[in-house]
Write a protein that holds these residues in place. Structure first.
Motif, PDB file in Angstrom:
ATOM      1  N   GLY A 235      44.197  36.546  40.040  1.00  0.00           N
ATOM      2  CA  GLY A 235      44.775  37.466  41.142  1.00  0.00           C
ATOM      3  C   GLY A 235      43.736  37.897  42.040  1.00  0.00           C
ATOM      4  N   THR A 236      44.337  38.826  42.847  1.00  0.00           N
ATOM      5  CA  THR A 236      43.613  39.645  43.830  1.00  0.00           C
ATOM      6  C   THR A 236      43.122  40.963  43.294  1.00  0.00           C
ATOM      7  OG1 THR A 236      44.728  38.473  45.429  1.00  0.00           O
ATOM      8  CG2 THR A 236      43.449  40.282  46.127  1.00  0.00           C
ATOM      9  N   VAL A 237      42.052  41.348  43.705  1.00  0.00           N
ATOM     10  CA  VAL A 237      41.521  42.857  43.625  1.00  0.00           C
ATOM     11  C   VAL A 237      40.887  43.344  44.655  1.00  0.00           C
ATOM     12  CG1 VAL A 237      39.929  44.524  42.280  1.00  0.00           C
ATOM     13  CG2 VAL A 237      41.061  42.557  41.058  1.00  0.00           C
ATOM     14  N   VAL A 238      41.266  44.484  45.323  1.00  0.00           N
ATOM     15  CA  VAL A 238      40.662  44.951  46.499  1.00  0.00           C
ATOM     16  C   VAL A 238      39.691  46.009  46.113  1.00  0.00           C
ATOM     17  CG1 VAL A 238      41.220  46.246  48.828  1.00  0.00           C
ATOM     18  CG2 VAL A 238      42.692  44.430  47.814  1.00  0.00           C
ATOM     19  N   ALA A 239      38.567  45.940  46.219  1.00  0.00           N
ATOM     20  CA  ALA A 239      37.507  47.143  45.944  1.00  0.00           C
ATOM     21  C   ALA A 239      36.408  47.206  46.604  1.00  0.00           C
ATOM     22  CB  ALA A 239      36.848  46.668  44.477  1.00  0.00           C
ATOM     23  N   GLY A 240      36.027  48.532  47.080  1.00  0.00           N
ATOM     24  CA  GLY A 240      35.116  48.832  48.087  1.00  0.00           C
ATOM     25  C   GLY A 240      35.270  48.367  49.307  1.00  0.00           C
ATOM     26  N   GLY A 241      36.493  48.249  49.831  1.00  0.00           N
ATOM     27  CA  GLY A 241      36.742  47.711  51.081  1.00  0.00           C
ATOM     28  C   GLY A 241      36.938  46.266  51.226  1.00  0.00           C
ATOM     29  N   ARG A 242      36.519  45.430  50.324  1.00  0.00           N
ATOM     30  CA  ARG A 242      36.633  43.998  50.153  1.00  0.00           C
ATOM     31  C   ARG A 242      37.581  43.468  49.150  1.00  0.00           C
ATOM     32  NH1 ARG A 242      30.255  42.447  49.881  1.00  0.00           N
ATOM     33  NH2 ARG A 242      29.646  43.258  51.727  1.00  0.00           N
ATOM     34  N   SER A 243      38.332  42.340  49.606  1.00  0.00           N
ATOM     35  CA  SER A 243      39.466  41.738  48.859  1.00  0.00           C
ATOM     36  C   SER A 243      38.713  40.474  47.864  1.00  0.00           C
ATOM     37  CB  SER A 243      40.404  41.292  49.701  1.00  0.00           C
ATOM     38  OG  SER A 243      41.461  40.678  48.972  1.00  0.00           O
ATOM     39  N   TYR A 244      38.828  40.588  46.914  1.00  0.00           N
ATOM     40  CA  TYR A 244      38.460  39.525  45.765  1.00  0.00           C
ATOM     41  C   TYR A 244      39.493  38.609  45.136  1.00  0.00           C
ATOM     42  CZ  TYR A 244      33.953  42.348  46.184  1.00  0.00           C
ATOM     43  OH  TYR A 244      32.949  43.077  46.678  1.00  0.00           O
ATOM     44  N   GLN A 245      39.483  37.499  45.259  1.00  0.00           N
ATOM     45  CA  GLN A 245      40.393  36.610  44.714  1.00  0.00           C
ATOM     46  C   GLN A 245      39.661  36.173  43.249  1.00  0.00           C
ATOM     47  OE1 GLN A 245      43.404  35.776  45.764  1.00  0.00           O
ATOM     48  NE2 GLN A 245      43.987  34.614  44.012  1.00  0.00           N
ATOM     49  N   LEU A 246      40.274  36.170  42.173  1.00  0.00           N
ATOM     50  CA  LEU A 246      39.421  35.806  41.073  1.00  0.00           C
ATOM     51  C   LEU A 246      40.353  35.000  39.987  1.00  0.00           C
ATOM     52  CD1 LEU A 246      38.920  38.765  38.735  1.00  0.00           C
ATOM     53  CD2 LEU A 246      40.072  39.046  40.943  1.00  0.00           C
ATOM     54  N   ASP A 247      39.778  34.177  39.342  1.00  0.00           N
ATOM     55  CA  ASP A 247      40.261  33.473  38.069  1.00  0.00           C
ATOM     56  C   ASP A 247      39.375  33.542  37.097  1.00  0.00           C
ATOM     57  OD1 ASP A 247      41.579  32.086  36.253  1.00  0.00           O
ATOM     58  OD2 ASP A 247      42.067  30.325  37.743  1.00  0.00           O
ATOM     59  N   MET A 248      39.221  34.580  36.145  1.00  0.00           N
ATOM     60  CA  MET A 248      38.355  34.432  35.233  1.00  0.00           C
ATOM     61  C   MET A 248      38.537  34.602  33.638  1.00  0.00           C
ATOM     62  SD  MET A 248      35.429  34.942  37.060  1.00  0.00           S
ATOM     63  CE  MET A 248      34.239  35.445  35.763  1.00  0.00           C
ATOM     64  N   ARG A 249      37.753  33.879  32.778  1.00  0.00           N
ATOM     65  CA  ARG A 249      37.959  34.059  31.379  1.00  0.00           C
ATOM     66  C   ARG A 249      37.032  35.005  30.764  1.00  0.00           C
ATOM     67  NH1 ARG A 249      40.109  28.657  28.275  1.00  0.00           N
ATOM     68  NH2 ARG A 249      40.772  30.285  26.847  1.00  0.00           N
ATOM     69  N   LEU A 250      37.439  35.889  29.980  1.00  0.00           N
ATOM     70  CA  LEU A 250      36.343  36.875  29.685  1.00  0.00           C
ATOM     71  C   LEU A 250      36.477  37.042  27.993  1.00  0.00           C
ATOM     72  CD1 LEU A 250      37.277  39.647  32.309  1.00  0.00           C
ATOM     73  CD2 LEU A 250      35.400  37.726  32.428  1.00  0.00           C
ATOM     74  N   LYS A 251      35.252  37.586  27.676  1.00  0.00           N
ATOM     75  CA  LYS A 251      35.242  37.894  26.134  1.00  0.00           C
ATOM     76  C   LYS A 251      34.085  38.705  25.930  1.00  0.00           C
ATOM     77  CE  LYS A 251      33.111  33.555  24.537  1.00  0.00           C
ATOM     78  NZ  LYS A 251      33.206  32.421  23.516  1.00  0.00           N
ATOM     79  N   ALA A 252      33.872  39.285  24.782  1.00  0.00           N
ATOM     80  CA  ALA A 252      32.900  40.399  24.405  1.00  0.00           C
ATOM     81  C   ALA A 252      31.443  39.929  24.939  1.00  0.00           C
ATOM     82  CB  ALA A 252      32.823  40.627  23.023  1.00  0.00           C
ATOM     83  N   ASP A 253      30.896  38.905  24.682  1.00  0.00           N
ATOM     84  CA  ASP A 253      29.487  38.430  25.260  1.00  0.00           C
ATOM     85  C   ASP A 253      29.428  37.644  26.425  1.00  0.00           C
ATOM     86  OD1 ASP A 253      30.909  36.118  24.510  1.00  0.00           O
ATOM     87  OD2 ASP A 253      29.104  35.411  23.377  1.00  0.00           O
ATOM     88  N   GLY A 254      30.570  37.805  27.486  1.00  0.00           N
ATOM     89  CA  GLY A 254      30.150  37.011  28.693  1.00  0.00           C
ATOM     90  C   GLY A 254      31.791  36.677  29.219  1.00  0.00           C
TER      91      GLY A 254
END
Length: 255
Positions: free
Chosen positions: A70-89
């Motif tokens: 989805g989309t995250v707006v942070a620090g005045g910037r918009s980021y479109q992301l599609d990430m897979r995450l777990k504890a070590d990376g």
């Protein structure tokens, strides 16, 4: 025993049905049987909003892995992301300011992969490479996994997008007074929705099936919308091939 005429029975059935219909539409009439929206669920729909938020944060924190998009707006910037995450990376793609690149973190090692145009975008120039030729430097980095030095500002900026605990800790908090906002559905899964300040502080859909994982977040202040999936589904994090990796040194070119 006196028989009741069939016509009278039908009228009574119709009357009961009408009364129940009124009760469902919120007129305040009671006494009709309604399906319990929490029947057959994990039960979090019966909890106060603050407890639901606590339960879903705990479930998310205990999960081994997650995919978020989805989309995250942070620090005045918009980021479109599609990430897979777990504890070590983590691994996935990120789009910012019209440029799309891949991120891969394994332990403390962060890699960024983008095309040559990404490295050659600041006023049409990239900081010179070993041969002093900006275009050659961009071509050298394009399509490669570039190791990001931990002292480089890009490491701090982008590593958070690959850190499950850091990212979820920052996202899964609604602001303001918490309340429940009815039962809903996300991707075929029944949910209970909680809100902060009637939605202005964000909304979060929590699964009513299985563990109470968060499934969809609308951040307050128009700060983006994210979907969560593949909870607990492991995936491989592999070091990129050496012939596709570039260690640029102490600082990346300015981008």
């Amino acid at each position: 025993m006196t028989a009741i005429p069939q016509g009278r029975i039908r009228r009574r059935v119709a009357l009961v049905g009408a009364v129940c219909a009124l009760a469902v539409t919120g007129t305040g009439l009671t006494g009709c049987s309604e399906e319990d929206p929490n029947a057959g669920t994990n039960g979090v729909g019966r909890l106060p909003a603050a407890k639901i938020q606590s339960e879903t944060r705990a479930a998310a924190g205990a999960a081994d892995a997650v995919r978020l998009s989805g989309t995250v707006v942070a620090g005045g910037r918009s980021y479109q992301l599609d990430m897979r995450l777990k504890a070590d990376g983590g691994t996935g793609s990120l789009t910012a300011q019209g440029a799309t690149f891949e991120l891969l973190r394994i332990g403390d090692e962060l890699f960024l992969k983008a095309d040559a145009a990404f490295w050659d975008q600041e006023d049409g120039k990239a900081e010179s490479g070993e041969d002093g030729d900006a275009a050659a430097a961009a071509d050298k980095l394009g399509g490669k996994y570039v190791k990001v030095p931990q002292g480089d500002p890009a490491y701090q900026r982008f590593s958070g997008f690959t850190d499950k605990d850091v990212l979820l800790e920052g996202l899964l908090t609604l602001h303001g007074k918490l309340a429940t906002d009815g039962h809903h559905e996300q991707a075929g899964v029944r949910t209970i929705r909680i809100t902060g300040d009637k939605g202005s502080g964000g909304t979060l859909d929590v699964s009513l099936q299985g563990k109470p994982y968060p499934l969809r977040l609308v951040r307050g202040g128009n700060a983006g919308t994210l979907s969560f999936s593949d909870w607990g589904e492991d995936f491989a994090l592999k070091q990129p091939p050496k012939d596709e990796t570039v260690d640029y040194g102490q600082q990346l070119p300015t981008t």
